[in-house]
Design a protein around this motif. Structure first.
Motif, PDB file in Angstrom:
ATOM      1  N   PHE A  15       0.825  -1.204   0.000  1.00 34.07           N
ATOM      2  CA  PHE A  15       0.000   0.000   0.000  1.00 34.07           C
ATOM      3  C   PHE A  15       0.859   1.254   0.000  1.00 34.07           C
ATOM      4  O   PHE A  15       0.635   2.186  -0.760  1.00 34.07           O
ATOM      5  CB  PHE A  15      -0.889  -0.029   1.238  1.00 34.07           C
ATOM      6  N   SER A  16       1.906   1.260   0.835  1.00 36.76           N
ATOM      7  CA  SER A  16       2.768   2.435   0.943  1.00 36.76           C
ATOM      8  C   SER A  16       3.520   2.690  -0.352  1.00 36.76           C
ATOM      9  O   SER A  16       3.593   3.811  -0.838  1.00 36.76           O
ATOM     10  CB  SER A  16       3.761   2.242   2.097  1.00 36.76           C
ATOM     11  N   SER A  17       4.083   1.617  -0.947  1.00 33.45           N
ATOM     12  CA  SER A  17       4.882   1.808  -2.146  1.00 33.45           C
ATOM     13  C   SER A  17       4.029   2.194  -3.350  1.00 33.45           C
ATOM     14  O   SER A  17       4.389   3.071  -4.124  1.00 33.45           O
ATOM     15  CB  SER A  17       5.672   0.533  -2.460  1.00 33.45           C
ATOM     16  N   ILE A  18       2.874   1.552  -3.490  1.00 29.04           N
ATOM     17  CA  ILE A  18       2.005   1.879  -4.618  1.00 29.04           C
ATOM     18  C   ILE A  18       1.419   3.264  -4.461  1.00 29.04           C
ATOM     19  O   ILE A  18       1.344   4.050  -5.390  1.00 29.04           O
ATOM     20  CB  ILE A  18       0.900   0.820  -4.773  1.00 29.04           C
ATOM     21  N   GLY A  19       1.002   3.600  -3.253  1.00 25.15           N
ATOM     22  CA  GLY A  19       0.440   4.920  -3.020  1.00 25.15           C
ATOM     23  C   GLY A  19       1.442   6.016  -3.313  1.00 25.15           C
ATOM     24  O   GLY A  19       1.114   7.043  -3.898  1.00 25.15           O
ATOM     25  N   ALA A  20       2.712   5.776  -2.936  1.00 29.48           N
ATOM     26  CA  ALA A  20       3.737   6.777  -3.174  1.00 29.48           C
ATOM     27  C   ALA A  20       3.980   6.956  -4.659  1.00 29.48           C
ATOM     28  O   ALA A  20       4.099   8.072  -5.160  1.00 29.48           O
ATOM     29  CB  ALA A  20       5.034   6.369  -2.472  1.00 29.48           C
ATOM     30  N   GLY A  26       0.942  10.937 -13.977  1.00 29.69           N
ATOM     31  CA  GLY A  26       0.221  11.961 -14.721  1.00 29.69           C
ATOM     32  C   GLY A  26       0.590  13.388 -14.346  1.00 29.69           C
ATOM     33  O   GLY A  26      -0.078  14.320 -14.730  1.00 29.69           O
ATOM     34  N   GLY A  27       1.655  13.589 -13.570  1.00 30.62           N
ATOM     35  CA  GLY A  27       2.086  14.932 -13.237  1.00 30.62           C
ATOM     36  C   GLY A  27       1.453  15.466 -11.971  1.00 30.62           C
ATOM     37  O   GLY A  27       0.799  14.748 -11.221  1.00 30.62           O
ATOM     38  N   GLU A  28       1.664  16.741 -11.701  1.00 31.18           N
ATOM     39  CA  GLU A  28       1.163  17.351 -10.484  1.00 31.18           C
ATOM     40  C   GLU A  28      -0.358  17.342 -10.442  1.00 31.18           C
ATOM     41  O   GLU A  28      -1.024  17.451 -11.457  1.00 31.18           O
ATOM     42  CB  GLU A  28       1.667  18.793 -10.385  1.00 31.18           C
ATOM     43  N   GLY A  29      -0.894  17.238  -9.232  1.00 30.78           N
ATOM     44  CA  GLY A  29      -2.330  17.335  -9.071  1.00 30.78           C
ATOM     45  C   GLY A  29      -3.045  16.009  -9.018  1.00 30.78           C
ATOM     46  O   GLY A  29      -4.201  15.954  -8.629  1.00 30.78           O
ATOM     47  N   LEU A  30      -2.381  14.904  -9.423  1.00 32.83           N
ATOM     48  CA  LEU A  30      -3.033  13.608  -9.341  1.00 32.83           C
ATOM     49  C   LEU A  30      -3.054  13.167  -7.886  1.00 32.83           C
ATOM     50  O   LEU A  30      -2.018  13.124  -7.236  1.00 32.83           O
ATOM     51  CB  LEU A  30      -2.289  12.575 -10.189  1.00 32.83           C
ATOM     52  N   PRO A  31      -4.210  12.864  -7.335  1.00 27.37           N
ATOM     53  CA  PRO A  31      -4.299  12.526  -5.925  1.00 27.37           C
ATOM     54  C   PRO A  31      -3.694  11.172  -5.622  1.00 27.37           C
ATOM     55  O   PRO A  31      -3.463  10.358  -6.515  1.00 27.37           O
ATOM     56  CB  PRO A  31      -5.809  12.501  -5.670  1.00 27.37           C
ATOM     57  N   SER A  32      -3.400  10.944  -4.363  1.00 27.68           N
ATOM     58  CA  SER A  32      -2.930   9.633  -3.954  1.00 27.68           C
ATOM     59  C   SER A  32      -3.953   8.594  -4.388  1.00 27.68           C
ATOM     60  O   SER A  32      -5.150   8.784  -4.258  1.00 27.68           O
ATOM     61  CB  SER A  32      -2.762   9.587  -2.433  1.00 27.68           C
ATOM     62  N   ARG A  33      -3.454   7.481  -4.891  1.00 32.49           N
ATOM     63  CA  ARG A  33      -4.334   6.412  -5.334  1.00 32.49           C
ATOM     64  C   ARG A  33      -5.157   5.860  -4.180  1.00 32.49           C
ATOM     65  O   ARG A  33      -6.281   5.408  -4.347  1.00 32.49           O
ATOM     66  CB  ARG A  33      -3.491   5.297  -5.948  1.00 32.49           C
ATOM     67  N   ALA A  34      -4.614   5.909  -2.967  1.00 28.52           N
ATOM     68  CA  ALA A  34      -5.171   5.163  -1.848  1.00 28.52           C
ATOM     69  C   ALA A  34      -6.335   5.810  -1.127  1.00 28.52           C
ATOM     70  O   ALA A  34      -7.106   5.122  -0.480  1.00 28.52           O
ATOM     71  CB  ALA A  34      -4.059   4.896  -0.825  1.00 28.52           C
ATOM     72  N   GLY A  35      -6.453   7.111  -1.175  1.00 25.90           N
ATOM     73  CA  GLY A  35      -7.482   7.756  -0.369  1.00 25.90           C
ATOM     74  C   GLY A  35      -7.117   7.692   1.102  1.00 25.90           C
ATOM     75  O   GLY A  35      -5.951   7.574   1.466  1.00 25.90           O
ATOM     76  N   ASN A  36      -8.123   7.727   1.970  1.00 23.64           N
ATOM     77  CA  ASN A  36      -7.843   7.759   3.408  1.00 23.64           C
ATOM     78  C   ASN A  36      -8.296   6.493   4.132  1.00 23.64           C
ATOM     79  O   ASN A  36      -8.431   6.489   5.350  1.00 23.64           O
ATOM     80  CB  ASN A  36      -8.504   8.987   4.043  1.00 23.64           C
ATOM     81  N   GLY A  37      -8.543   5.418   3.395  1.00 18.10           N
ATOM     82  CA  GLY A  37      -8.995   4.179   4.019  1.00 18.10           C
ATOM     83  C   GLY A  37      -7.848   3.303   4.480  1.00 18.10           C
ATOM     84  O   GLY A  37      -6.670   3.593   4.251  1.00 18.10           O
ATOM     85  N   ASP A  38      -8.189   2.210   5.126  1.00 17.53           N
ATOM     86  CA  ASP A  38      -7.232   1.238   5.646  1.00 17.53           C
ATOM     87  C   ASP A  38      -7.294  -0.003   4.762  1.00 17.53           C
ATOM     88  O   ASP A  38      -8.279  -0.743   4.795  1.00 17.53           O
ATOM     89  CB  ASP A  38      -7.604   0.887   7.092  1.00 17.53           C
ATOM     90  N   PRO A  39      -6.234  -0.281   3.971  1.00 20.57           N
ATOM     91  CA  PRO A  39      -6.292  -1.410   3.048  1.00 20.57           C
ATOM     92  C   PRO A  39      -6.330  -2.767   3.742  1.00 20.57           C
ATOM     93  O   PRO A  39      -6.872  -3.728   3.185  1.00 20.57           O
ATOM     94  CB  PRO A  39      -5.028  -1.251   2.212  1.00 20.57           C
ATOM     95  N   ALA A 114      -7.248  -0.172  -4.317  1.00 22.20           N
ATOM     96  CA  ALA A 114      -6.295   0.834  -4.789  1.00 22.20           C
ATOM     97  C   ALA A 114      -4.855   0.404  -4.530  1.00 22.20           C
ATOM     98  O   ALA A 114      -3.936   0.799  -5.257  1.00 22.20           O
ATOM     99  CB  ALA A 114      -6.568   2.167  -4.093  1.00 22.20           C
ATOM    100  N   ALA A 115      -4.643  -0.412  -3.501  1.00 14.66           N
ATOM    101  CA  ALA A 115      -3.297  -0.846  -3.129  1.00 14.66           C
ATOM    102  C   ALA A 115      -2.749  -1.952  -4.022  1.00 14.66           C
ATOM    103  O   ALA A 115      -1.582  -2.303  -3.927  1.00 14.66           O
ATOM    104  CB  ALA A 115      -3.292  -1.330  -1.672  1.00 14.66           C
ATOM    105  N   GLN A 116      -3.577  -2.489  -4.905  1.00 13.17           N
ATOM    106  CA  GLN A 116      -3.114  -3.541  -5.798  1.00 13.17           C
ATOM    107  C   GLN A 116      -2.365  -2.951  -6.995  1.00 13.17           C
ATOM    108  O   GLN A 116      -2.536  -1.792  -7.344  1.00 13.17           O
ATOM    109  CB  GLN A 116      -4.305  -4.370  -6.295  1.00 13.17           C
ATOM    110  N   GLN A 117      -1.523  -3.784  -7.607  1.00 13.61           N
ATOM    111  CA  GLN A 117      -0.809  -3.341  -8.804  1.00 13.61           C
ATOM    112  C   GLN A 117      -1.825  -2.938  -9.871  1.00 13.61           C
ATOM    113  O   GLN A 117      -2.748  -3.704 -10.162  1.00 13.61           O
ATOM    114  CB  GLN A 117       0.067  -4.479  -9.332  1.00 13.61           C
ATOM    115  N   PRO A 118      -1.699  -1.734 -10.445  1.00 13.54           N
ATOM    116  CA  PRO A 118      -2.687  -1.273 -11.420  1.00 13.54           C
ATOM    117  C   PRO A 118      -2.923  -2.273 -12.553  1.00 13.54           C
ATOM    118  O   PRO A 118      -1.997  -2.920 -13.042  1.00 13.54           O
ATOM    119  CB  PRO A 118      -2.083   0.031 -11.948  1.00 13.54           C
ATOM    120  N   MET A 119      -4.173  -2.398 -12.932  1.00 14.96           N
ATOM    121  CA  MET A 119      -4.578  -3.293 -14.017  1.00 14.96           C
ATOM    122  C   MET A 119      -3.739  -3.042 -15.262  1.00 14.96           C
ATOM    123  O   MET A 119      -3.321  -1.916 -15.541  1.00 14.96           O
ATOM    124  CB  MET A 119      -6.067  -3.100 -14.320  1.00 14.96           C
ATOM    125  N   GLN A 120      -3.504  -4.087 -16.018  1.00  9.48           N
ATOM    126  CA  GLN A 120      -2.687  -3.996 -17.221  1.00  9.48           C
ATOM    127  C   GLN A 120      -3.382  -4.703 -18.377  1.00  9.48           C
ATOM    128  O   GLN A 120      -3.976  -5.772 -18.206  1.00  9.48           O
ATOM    129  CB  GLN A 120      -1.321  -4.671 -16.996  1.00  9.48           C
TER     130      GLN A 120
END
Length: 221
Positions: A15-20, A26-39, A114-120
């Motif tokens: 979760f930490s590595s993917i969120g980071a 996509g550049g500045e302004g893209l929010p953290s993938r994780a939101g504020n929940g507990d994975p 959100a913490a999973q490896q993005p779909m491919q």
């Protein structure tokens, strides 16, 4: 270390590595993938027949009709759950699944996916020519480029007003086609200001096919 502790630690590390890394997509302004929940809590809540049976333990579904959620932005998933709960988006199964979720449940479940490896995409986009509509739109018909909102690789983007446009690169082809059709027919109406209804209504069947074929093969960073 007990298995449950080991699993929790692994999920938190992922979760930490993917969120980071997601924060830089996509550049500045893209929010953290994780939101504020507990994975970690989200993994438990998503189990027991509520989410994982259909959407897959890693967020990659085994049914072409069911969307992948792997690496999807938590904020987008929370909105969809809320819309299923309120009736803003209709689905016989999902409306039932969402009906008893509170805000914390939604945030946690969304954080897990959100913490999973993005779909491919299965075969990548390099084998296909990008449809002009995806990269450039059609000004004559008032159709913006899909990439303007969803990113050149379908990785998603945050608008200046905070609107979160979802990750769609690598999504299931059958699901993408079904959603475009639902937008076109007005069976789905929960996009910001109805933008997807207006766009889909202007697309031909051939354009639908070109877009879903291209999008399903993308490999977002």
């Amino acid at each position: 270390m007990a298995f449950s502790q080991w699993m929790a630690a692994g999920l938190l590390l992922a979760f930490s590595s993917i969120g980071a890394s997601a924060a830089g997509l996509g550049g500045e302004g893209l929010p953290s993938r994780a939101g504020n929940g507990d994975p970690v809590a989200g993994r438990e809540k998503a189990d027991s027949g509520r989410c994982l049976e259909c959407h897959g333990d890693d967020g990659n579904s085994g049914d072409s009709r069911i969307p992948n959620h792997a690496g999807q932005y938590a904020g987008y998933l929370v909105k969809q759950l809320h819309d299923f709960q309120t009736g803003a988006r209709q689905h016989a199964v999902m409306s039932v699944m969402a009906e008893d979720l509170d805000a914390a449940d939604m945030a946690d479940i969304a954080a897990y996916f959100a913490a999973q490896q993005p779909m491919q995409g299965r075969d990548g986009s390099g084998k296909r020519a990008a449809p002009g509509l995806f990269l450039h739109g059609d000004a004559g018909r008032g159709i913006p480029a899909c990439a303007d909102c969803h990113g050149r690789h379908g990785e998603g983007r945050a608008g200046e007003d905070g609107t979160l446009y979802p990750l769609i690169g690598g999504q299931r082809k059958v699901y993408l086609r079904a959603q475009l059709t639902a937008w076109k027919l007005g069976e789905r109406k929960n996009s910001p200001d109805g933008v997807m209804n207006r766009i889909a209504a202007s697309l031909s069947d051939d354009e639908f096919e070109a877009l879903v074929d291209y999008l399903s093969g993308l490999r977002p960073p």
